[in-house]
Design an enzyme around this catalytic site. Structure first.
Site, PDB file in Angstrom:
ATOM      1  N   HIS A 131      -4.781 -34.336  17.509  1.00 38.63           N
ATOM      2  CA  HIS A 131      -3.673 -35.209  17.931  1.00 38.63           C
ATOM      3  C   HIS A 131      -2.559 -34.385  18.553  1.00 38.63           C
ATOM      4  CE1 HIS A 131      -5.454 -38.680  15.867  1.00 38.63           C
ATOM      5  NE2 HIS A 131      -5.986 -37.716  15.133  1.00 38.63           N
ATOM      6  N   GLY A 158      -4.982  -2.542   5.233  1.00 40.23           N
ATOM      7  CA  GLY A 158      -4.208  -3.682   4.721  1.00 40.23           C
ATOM      8  C   GLY A 158      -4.884  -5.014   4.988  1.00 40.23           C
ATOM      9  N   ARG A 159      -5.309  -5.227   6.226  1.00 36.58           N
ATOM     10  CA  ARG A 159      -5.894  -6.532   6.589  1.00 36.58           C
ATOM     11  C   ARG A 159      -7.313  -6.710   6.064  1.00 36.58           C
ATOM     12  NH1 ARG A 159      -4.920  -3.139  10.503  1.00 36.58           N
ATOM     13  NH2 ARG A 159      -6.503  -2.393  11.951  1.00 36.58           N
ATOM     14  N   GLU A 168      -4.837  -7.419  15.091  1.00 35.80           N
ATOM     15  CA  GLU A 168      -4.363  -6.090  14.701  1.00 35.80           C
ATOM     16  C   GLU A 168      -5.513  -5.079  14.811  1.00 35.80           C
ATOM     17  OE1 GLU A 168      -0.975  -6.011  11.753  1.00 35.80           O
ATOM     18  OE2 GLU A 168      -2.499  -4.913  10.638  1.00 35.80           O
ATOM     19  N   LYS A 204       7.880  -0.770  12.126  1.00 32.72           N
ATOM     20  CA  LYS A 204       8.464  -0.399  10.843  1.00 32.72           C
ATOM     21  C   LYS A 204       9.635   0.586  11.045  1.00 32.72           C
ATOM     22  CE  LYS A 204       4.480  -1.293   7.861  1.00 32.72           C
ATOM     23  NZ  LYS A 204       3.596  -0.840   6.802  1.00 32.72           N
ATOM     24  N   LYS A 208       0.847  -1.197   0.000  1.00 33.11           N
ATOM     25  CA  LYS A 208       0.000   0.000   0.000  1.00 33.11           C
ATOM     26  C   LYS A 208       0.883   1.248   0.000  1.00 33.11           C
ATOM     27  CE  LYS A 208      -3.717   1.987   2.827  1.00 33.11           C
ATOM     28  NZ  LYS A 208      -4.652   1.723   3.925  1.00 33.11           N
TER      29      LYS A 208
HETATM   30  C1  G6Q Z   1      -2.566  -4.212   7.949  1.00 32.02           C
HETATM   31  C2  G6Q Z   1      -1.335  -3.560   8.372  1.00 32.02           C
HETATM   32  C3  G6Q Z   1      -0.074  -4.205   7.888  1.00 32.02           C
HETATM   33  C4  G6Q Z   1       0.303  -3.861   6.459  1.00 32.02           C
HETATM   34  C5  G6Q Z   1       1.727  -4.307   6.192  1.00 32.02           C
HETATM   35  C6  G6Q Z   1       2.165  -4.023   4.779  1.00 32.02           C
HETATM   36  O1  G6Q Z   1      -3.675  -3.819   8.197  1.00 32.02           O
HETATM   37  O2  G6Q Z   1      -1.393  -2.216   8.081  1.00 32.02           O
HETATM   38  O3  G6Q Z   1      -0.102  -5.601   8.038  1.00 32.02           O
HETATM   39  O4  G6Q Z   1      -0.589  -4.459   5.577  1.00 32.02           O
HETATM   40  O5  G6Q Z   1       2.579  -3.672   7.101  1.00 32.02           O
HETATM   41  O6  G6Q Z   1       2.080  -2.675   4.485  1.00 32.02           O
HETATM   42  P1  G6Q Z   1       2.243  -2.180   3.014  1.00 32.02           P
HETATM   43  O7  G6Q Z   1       1.123  -2.739   2.201  1.00 32.02           O
HETATM   44  O8  G6Q Z   1       2.195  -0.672   3.071  1.00 32.02           O
HETATM   45  O9  G6Q Z   1       3.573  -2.682   2.524  1.00 32.02           O
END
Ligand code: G6Q
Length: 547
Positions: A389, A272-273, A358, A509, A211
């Site tokens: 198991h 992202g999620r 998250e 990060k 993103k």
């Molecule tokens: C998700 C978070 C996180 C993110 C990753 C990758 O909701 O924000 O998991 O997706 O850190 O980020 P980028 O897509 O910006 O590389």
């Protein structure tokens, strides 16, 4: 913000009524509850789309549900849901709308952000993705040397990895088996090495998904991919045929050397999620084709509509969320296990781990005040029957309360002997055993020696949800993911937290970047960390250089 909003949920009469009610329920057993009501297993069920939830094997009564529903009304879950669908900026810390539901809105529906209808933009990107996927799948899109693309490697991490990775595995039976799909996320170079060591760069396409297009892991892997590809292909112009990007950051994509024509965008209102149904799912679309991807989106949308319109009393994601609140906040359960009885869903619990932990792993509310109750649970799991198991022992006879979601499918993708009935027999038997256990008397009556009876006794009363789905398909996978997205939403709304930011991730990060120069420097660096970090760092430098 009205004054009403400022009251912590724990101070409301609805919460207090539940605390009081808990005292009545805490010692009631599932055996008693089922004995008292022969229809319990039919009555305490709810359907949404193709999903059927039986929540009768939970330590609750109709009165509990009424009280939980009153709590949801008091917390304004429906109002927050409506604000989300209306494109309001409910992600308050980032001042963003939260509109993953727009990603699966059918063409022609209207959803506005800042006065702009975003649905046409969503479909414009989906159309470009469809065109690209068809070209790769048909062999029309060839590599730099004219060879067909046989391998697709998704490079991304977190929200830019877990969704497509999980869905690619879940829908493996719908993928083009003449192609190879791999996922590289870890900055551990072994991940990249293993994903590429047996592949031919001439036949390999990388989809760089980020993103922000600044994430350390993804940028490092993308750089290594570029070097690996160019080492064989030589010519820099080959990048255009072997690299595409999915991002919101066009400038950074261009700077990396990917032509913006080969970039697929999404928007800041997609977390992202919550993103694998956007362009983040491009590798999945290449794998399963645009038609199956549309079916996945239709599945998401079916549950979105259910969530948007069903009253709380019959709203599957809301009820699942409320049952979770009951254990988390009143029984003090720390965790939830998600146990899919499908090997294809091996990555589903990991995917949910991010989605839930998250989103709701927060300790201040939307107004920034500390929260005075427990929030998001620890989510984990593995497919049944494997877990039986291994760790199920602790769920059956350990000392911890672990509510579980059992997910089963009535039809198998493949008919292999009698496997499906055996699988489902286990799915059914486990929730039964967890609920009702085996009393000392029952064990003794089987002729077990008295000294062994305590060891073979099962207390039971372990709560489970049973989710039963006709079959695993793109359509039902979309429904399952939307179910959990909205469950997490419901819980966040009750705790009054912002489920849509992730400052904990942002911190990670930054931190490592401060240490990188100290590992890279040729001379012993001056260190100003704590004594533990300083000592570990020096030891690492010595060991690394000592071979
Ligand atoms: C998700 C978070 C996180 C993110 C990753 C990758 O909701 O924000 O998991 O997706 O850190 O980020 P980028 O897509 O910006 O590389």
């Amino acid at each position: 913000m009205s004054k009403e909003d400022l009251v912590p949920i724990t101070s409301t009469p609805e919460w207090k009524a539940l605390s009081k009610h808990y005292k009545k329920i805490q010692d009631v057993t599932l055996r008693d509850l089922f004995a008292a009501d022969p229809n319990r297993g039919e009555d305490l069920t709810v359907e949404g789309g193709d999903l059927y939830l039986d929540y009768s094997k939970n330590r609750l009564t109709a009165e509990t549900m009424t009280k939980l529903i009153a709590l949801a009304r008091r917390a304004g879950v429906e109002e927050l849901r409506d604000s989300m669908f209306a494109g309001e900026k409910i992600n308050v810390t980032e001042n963003r709308a939260v509109l993953h539901v727009a990603l699966r809105a059918p063409r022609g529906e209207k959803i506005f952000v800042d006065g702009v209808d975003v649905v046409p933009e969503v479909h414009a990107v989906l159309d470009r993705m469809g065109d690209f996927s068809n070209r790769v799948r048909s062999g029309e899109w060839v590599g730099h040397t004219g060879k067909r693309i046989r391998n697709v490697i998704n490079i991304g991490i977190g929200g830019s990895d877990l969704g497509p990775r999980m869905a690619n595995e879940a829908l493996r039976d719908f993928t083009d088996r003449s192609m190879t799909f791999r996922f590289v996320s870890n900055v551990d170079g072994n991940d990249f090495w293993e994903a590429t060591q047996d592949l031919d760069p001439e036949e390999t396409l990388f989809i760089i998904v980020s993103k922000t297009f600044t994430t350390l892991e993804t940028m490092t892997n993308a750089q290594s991919a570029r070097e690996w590809s160019l080492a064989k292909l030589g010519d820099k112009s080959s990048v255009a045929k072997h690299f595409v990007a999915v991002s919101t950051n066009e400038a950074a994509v261009a700077e990396f050397g990917i032509n913006p024509d080969n970039m697929f965008g999404f928007w800041d209102w997609v977390g992202g999620r919550y993103s694998f149904d956007s362009a983040v799912g491009l590798s999945l679309m290449v794998a399963i084709g645009p038609a199956a991807f549309s079916s996945l989106l239709e599945g998401f949308h079916a549950i979105d509509e259910h969530f948007r319109t069903a009253p709380i009393e019959s709203n599957l994601p809301m009820l699942l969320g409320l049952i979770g609140i009951w254990y988390n906040n009143f029984f003090g359960a720390q965790t939830v296990a998600v146990l899919p009885y499908s090997d294809y869903l091996a990555d589903f619990p990991t995917y949910l781990q991010q989605l839930d932990m998250e989103s709701d792993g927060k300790s201040v509310d939307r107004q920034g005040r500390p929260i005075d109750c427990q929030t998001g649970p620890i989510v984990w799991g593995q497919p049944g029957t494997n877990g039986q198991h291994a760790y199920y022992q602790l769920i059956h006879q350990g000392t911890k309360l672990i509510p579980c979601d059992f997910i089963g499918f009535s039809r198998s993708r493949h008919k292999v002997g009698d496997h499906q009935n055996l699988l489902l027999a286990n799915y059914l038997a486990q929730t039964q055993a967890l609920a009702f256990g085996r009393s000392a008397e029952e064990v003794a009556a089987e002729g077990v020696p008295p000294e062994q009876v305590p060891h073979r006794t099962f207390a039971g009363n372990h709560p489970t949800n049973s989710i039963l789905v006709p079959e695993l398909s793109p359509y039902t996978l979309g429904q399952l993911v939307a179910l959990y997205e909205h469950k997490v939403f419901t819980q966040g709304a009750i705790w009054n937290i912002n489920s849509f930011d992730q400052w904990g991730v942002e911190l990670g990060k930054k931190l490592a970047m401060e240490i990188v120069p100290e590992l890279d420097s040729a001379a012993e660096p001056e260190l100003a960390h704590d004594s533990s970090t300083n000592t570990l760092l020096r030891r690492y430098r010595r060991q690394r250089d000592n071979n």
